[in-house]
Design an enzyme around this catalytic site. Structure first.
Site, PDB file in Angstrom:
ATOM      1  N   ARG A   1       1.203  14.345  13.608  1.00 26.00           N
ATOM      2  CA  ARG A   1       1.618  14.168  12.210  1.00 26.00           C
ATOM      3  C   ARG A   1       1.580  15.454  11.378  1.00 26.00           C
ATOM      4  NH1 ARG A   1      -0.712   8.672   9.961  1.00 26.00           N
ATOM      5  NH2 ARG A   1       1.129   8.753   8.655  1.00 26.00           N
TER       6      ARG A   1
ATOM      7  N   LYS B   1       0.836  -1.210   0.000  1.00 29.91           N
ATOM      8  CA  LYS B   1       0.000   0.000   0.000  1.00 29.91           C
ATOM      9  C   LYS B   1       0.864   1.250   0.000  1.00 29.91           C
ATOM     10  CE  LYS B   1      -1.584   1.471   4.135  1.00 29.91           C
ATOM     11  NZ  LYS B   1      -1.215   2.841   4.495  1.00 29.91           N
ATOM     12  N   ASN B   2       1.872   1.276   0.871  1.00 31.20           N
ATOM     13  CA  ASN B   2       2.648   2.515   1.025  1.00 31.20           C
ATOM     14  C   ASN B   2       3.636   2.756  -0.114  1.00 31.20           C
ATOM     15  OD1 ASN B   2       1.205   3.083   3.270  1.00 31.20           O
ATOM     16  ND2 ASN B   2       2.803   2.527   4.745  1.00 31.20           N
TER      17      ASN B   2
ATOM     18  N   CYS C   1      -4.169  12.515  13.627  1.00 32.71           N
ATOM     19  CA  CYS C   1      -4.805  11.200  13.515  1.00 32.71           C
ATOM     20  C   CYS C   1      -4.525  10.431  14.788  1.00 32.71           C
ATOM     21  CB  CYS C   1      -4.305  10.458  12.288  1.00 32.71           C
ATOM     22  SG  CYS C   1      -2.674   9.836  12.483  1.00 32.71           S
TER      23      CYS C   1
ATOM     24  N   ARG D   1      -8.365  -0.534   5.296  1.00 34.54           N
ATOM     25  CA  ARG D   1      -7.572   0.487   4.605  1.00 34.54           C
ATOM     26  C   ARG D   1      -6.270  -0.098   4.068  1.00 34.54           C
ATOM     27  NH1 ARG D   1      -6.201   5.356   8.015  1.00 34.54           N
ATOM     28  NH2 ARG D   1      -4.959   5.504   6.140  1.00 34.54           N
TER      29      ARG D   1
ATOM     30  N   ASP E   1       5.486   0.516  11.944  1.00 33.85           N
ATOM     31  CA  ASP E   1       4.267  -0.153  11.474  1.00 33.85           C
ATOM     32  C   ASP E   1       4.194  -1.625  11.903  1.00 33.85           C
ATOM     33  OD1 ASP E   1       3.490   2.199  10.314  1.00 33.85           O
ATOM     34  OD2 ASP E   1       4.012   1.634   8.270  1.00 33.85           O
TER      35      ASP E   1
HETATM   36  C1  EPZ Z   1       4.600   6.955   6.436  1.00 34.03           C
HETATM   37  O1  EPZ Z   1       3.855   7.994   7.052  1.00 34.03           O
HETATM   38  C2  EPZ Z   1       3.696   5.770   6.315  1.00 34.03           C
HETATM   39  N1  EPZ Z   1       2.569   6.141   5.466  1.00 34.03           N
HETATM   40  C3  EPZ Z   1       3.235   5.322   7.686  1.00 34.03           C
HETATM   41  O2  EPZ Z   1       2.445   4.151   7.551  1.00 34.03           O
HETATM   42  C4  EPZ Z   1       4.458   5.000   8.541  1.00 34.03           C
HETATM   43  O3  EPZ Z   1       4.050   4.688   9.850  1.00 34.03           O
HETATM   44  C5  EPZ Z   1       5.414   6.185   8.575  1.00 34.03           C
HETATM   45  O4  EPZ Z   1       5.734   6.609   7.226  1.00 34.03           O
HETATM   46  C6  EPZ Z   1       6.720   5.895   9.281  1.00 34.03           C
HETATM   47  O5  EPZ Z   1       7.374   4.808   8.674  1.00 34.03           O
HETATM   48  C7  EPZ Z   1       2.714   6.085   4.143  1.00 34.03           C
HETATM   49  O6  EPZ Z   1       3.753   5.757   3.596  1.00 34.03           O
HETATM   50  C8  EPZ Z   1       1.510   6.436   3.334  1.00 34.03           C
HETATM   51  P1  EPZ Z   1       6.713  10.343   8.388  1.00 34.03           P
HETATM   52  P2  EPZ Z   1       4.385   9.500   7.039  1.00 34.03           P
HETATM   53  O7  EPZ Z   1       6.510  11.641   7.693  1.00 34.03           O
HETATM   54  O8  EPZ Z   1       5.155   9.734   5.816  1.00 34.03           O
HETATM   55  C9  EPZ Z   1       7.343  13.615  11.778  1.00 34.03           C
HETATM   56  C10 EPZ Z   1       0.597   2.747   7.947  1.00 34.03           C
HETATM   57  O9  EPZ Z   1       0.144   2.179   8.969  1.00 34.03           O
HETATM   58  N2  EPZ Z   1       7.089  14.631  10.749  1.00 34.03           N
HETATM   59  O10 EPZ Z   1       7.836   9.495   7.952  1.00 34.03           O
HETATM   60  O11 EPZ Z   1       3.218  10.368   7.314  1.00 34.03           O
HETATM   61  C11 EPZ Z   1       6.099  12.759  12.072  1.00 34.03           C
HETATM   62  O12 EPZ Z   1       5.214  13.414  12.957  1.00 34.03           O
HETATM   63  C12 EPZ Z   1       1.085   4.174   8.013  1.00 34.03           C
HETATM   64  O13 EPZ Z   1       0.627   2.202   6.827  1.00 34.03           O
HETATM   65  C13 EPZ Z   1       7.174  15.960  11.066  1.00 34.03           C
HETATM   66  O14 EPZ Z   1       7.467  16.346  12.206  1.00 34.03           O
HETATM   67  O15 EPZ Z   1       5.347   9.501   8.285  1.00 34.03           O
HETATM   68  C14 EPZ Z   1       6.726  11.529  12.642  1.00 34.03           C
HETATM   69  O16 EPZ Z   1       7.055  11.727  13.987  1.00 34.03           O
HETATM   70  C15 EPZ Z   1       0.793   4.834   9.315  1.00 34.03           C
HETATM   71  N3  EPZ Z   1       6.938  16.894  10.082  1.00 34.03           N
HETATM   72  C16 EPZ Z   1       8.032  11.380  11.841  1.00 34.03           C
HETATM   73  O17 EPZ Z   1       8.285  12.686  11.297  1.00 34.03           O
HETATM   74  C17 EPZ Z   1       6.622  16.527   8.809  1.00 34.03           C
HETATM   75  O18 EPZ Z   1       6.428  17.420   7.966  1.00 34.03           O
HETATM   76  C18 EPZ Z   1       7.969  10.382  10.693  1.00 34.03           C
HETATM   77  O19 EPZ Z   1       6.783  10.589   9.944  1.00 34.03           O
HETATM   78  C19 EPZ Z   1       6.540  15.170   8.492  1.00 34.03           C
HETATM   79  C20 EPZ Z   1       6.781  14.224   9.481  1.00 34.03           C
END
Ligand code: EPZ
Length: 420
Positions: free
Chosen positions: A121, A22-23, A116, A399, A307
């Site tokens: 996030r 999915k991702n 969420c 999802r 995850d």
């Molecule tokens: C991706 O989310 C995945 N989603 C998530 O999978 C996964 O848990 C996550 O990466 C971490 O591996 C998809 O790929 C669609 P991040 P993403 O930006 O990109 C902080 C699932 O269950 N951050 O890597 O949204 C954030 O808060 C889902 O399939 C900022 O501070 O995660 C977090 O603490 C859930 N500012 C960390 O970085 C930003 O602008 C990593 O988040 C962006 C992120």
């Protein structure tokens, strides 16, 4: 609303095929916005998030034909660059259209995805990087309004924190920008790597794939030709089925996977005493004589994935001793702990650290899913528990897991989908 009924305590056996990731599929679908010709994607998982993103593209004016895990997407007919609240609120990953829409059309409005269940996030890193590339960005009435009428220009972006979708958004924006974009500290998840490979095959010069520094030479607005490709296997779905084998202490083989993407997960299963046999495209988990406790710290790839954290918390309930799980990525990703306690689990939470005291005799219970991976942890606990479990609110599971109950039933689990 659907729920899953599980009569637990059965051994599993056999093999289970892993669906497309999915991702990986989500950014690849968003990337079709950068293509001048229709793009054909195969091995798409048949899960709700994929249909949500296809629907979003359809709302923008693109057309697609989806059938049997394949889609042909034509974005040449896009008329609108407004990703509306109604659809973005269903899935945070809708933010992935921001980079490509802005790069191709020079303007777009994308509803803010909001917080969420697993944490706040923010998307500040996505926005700051696009600003560095010359975009003007404001937040109006809950929308990110982005403009770059003269196009985006390459620059050096240093991510303070590793962000998966942030890296993907900037890679897609950089693909059409003027000049070179250097991304320092990008995410190196296999899903990001596949996005780079697909864009590279479509004509973008990208250096440093899988390294800490990506160099992307933009096409100065010329659209790409992304052709056709196959989505990589879902390493999180694969890890979840390995945990299903582990929590029931059974022999289960996962097929159609990429074992190289599962090193961190497999290492922890081996530490816990399970046997592992790896092949080129499959992994077999073998029962443990004694399940040992585990210490897990989540991190970015190639570290242990956040995850898979919930599923390992369920598994740690079976271990003989005290396990520690530290969640380093999201500030509120222990929602499953209180639901696991309904099965009889002994879990103590302190900030981002969970202490799991095992072994626990689990008894079936009514539990509620809170997010995608938390839901799968509850299903795993239900497989191991004595008696009947009902997992409610499984729209979270739908999802991201394709036919979860069908795949588990094929392994011998007593699991059925029912209506509340
Ligand atoms: C991706 O989310 C995945 N989603 C998530 O999978 C996964 O848990 C996550 O990466 C971490 O591996 C998809 O790929 C669609 P991040 P993403 O930006 O990109 C902080 C699932 O269950 N951050 O890597 O949204 C954030 O808060 C889902 O399939 C900022 O501070 O995660 C977090 O603490 C859930 N500012 C960390 O970085 C930003 O602008 C990593 O988040 C962006 C992120």
């Amino acid at each position: 609303m659907d729920f899953l009924r599980i009569d637990g305590g059965r051994k599993l056996q056999g093999s289970v095929p892993i669906s497309g990731a999915k991702n990986a599929a989500l950014p690849l679908i968003a990337a079709t916005i950068l293509s001048k010709r229709p793009v054909h994607i195969s091995n798409l998982p048949d899960v709700r998030d994929i249909h949500t993103l296809l629907q979003l593209l359809d709302n923008l004016g693109a057309s697609f034909h989806y059938r049997d895990h394949q889609a042909t997407i034509d974005t040449s007919t896009i008329q609108s660059t407004i990703a509306k609240y109604d659809i973005v609120r269903k899935m945070r990953a809708s933010i992935l259209v921001l980079g490509p829409l802005l790069a191709r059309f020079g303007h777009c409005e994308v509803s803010l995805p909001g917080g969420c269940a697993i944490g706040q996030r923010p998307i500040d890193l996505h926005l700051r990087a696009l600003q560095q590339m010359g975009a003007q960005i404001s937040i109006k009435s809950g929308y990110v309004v982005a403009e770059a009428r003269k196009g985006l220009r390459g620059t050096t972006i240093i991510f303070d924190k590793i962000t998966v979708t942030g890296t993907e958004n900037i890679i897609m924006a950089a693909a059409l920008a003027k000049g070179e974009t250097v991304i320092i500290n990008p995410a190196k998840e296999p899903e990001v790597v596949q996005l780079c490979q697909v864009l590279a095959a479509g004509g973008v010069e990208i250096e440093g794939i899988e390294s800490d520094e990506l160099r992307i030479r933009g096409s100065e607005g010329e659209l790409l030709d992304l052709g056709s490709f196959r989505v990589i296997p879902d390493r999180i779905e694969a890890g979840t089925y390995l945990c299903a084998g582990a929590i029931t202490n059974s022999q289960v083989t996962i097929t159609d996977c990429d074992p190289n993407h599962l090193d961190a997960v497999v290492a922890k299963l081996m530490e816990m005493g399970f046997g592992i046999k790896r092949d080129r495209r499959s992994i077999t988990i073998l029962p443990a004589r004694k399940i040992a406790p585990v210490h897990i710290v989540t991190s970015e790839y190639p570290g242990f994935p956040t995850d898979m954290q919930a599923q390992f918390m369920a598994l740690a309930l079976m271990a003989e001793g005290t396990s520690i799980i530290e969640e380093r990525l999201f500030e509120n990703r222990f929602m499953h702990a209180s639901e696991l306690m309904r099965f009889g689990a002994n879990i103590q939470l302190k900030g981002n650290v969970a202490t799991i005291i095992g072994p626990t005799k689990l008894y079936g219970a009514d539990v509620m899913a809170t997010d995608l991976r938390a839901s799968s942890a509850l299903v795993l606990a239900g497989l191991a528990a004595q008696g009947r479990t009902n997992v409610h609110r499984i729209y979270h599971l739908d999802r991201g897991y394709e036919r979860l109950e069908g795949k588990l039933a094929a392994l011998g689990a007593a699991i059925t989908r029912l209506r509340e």
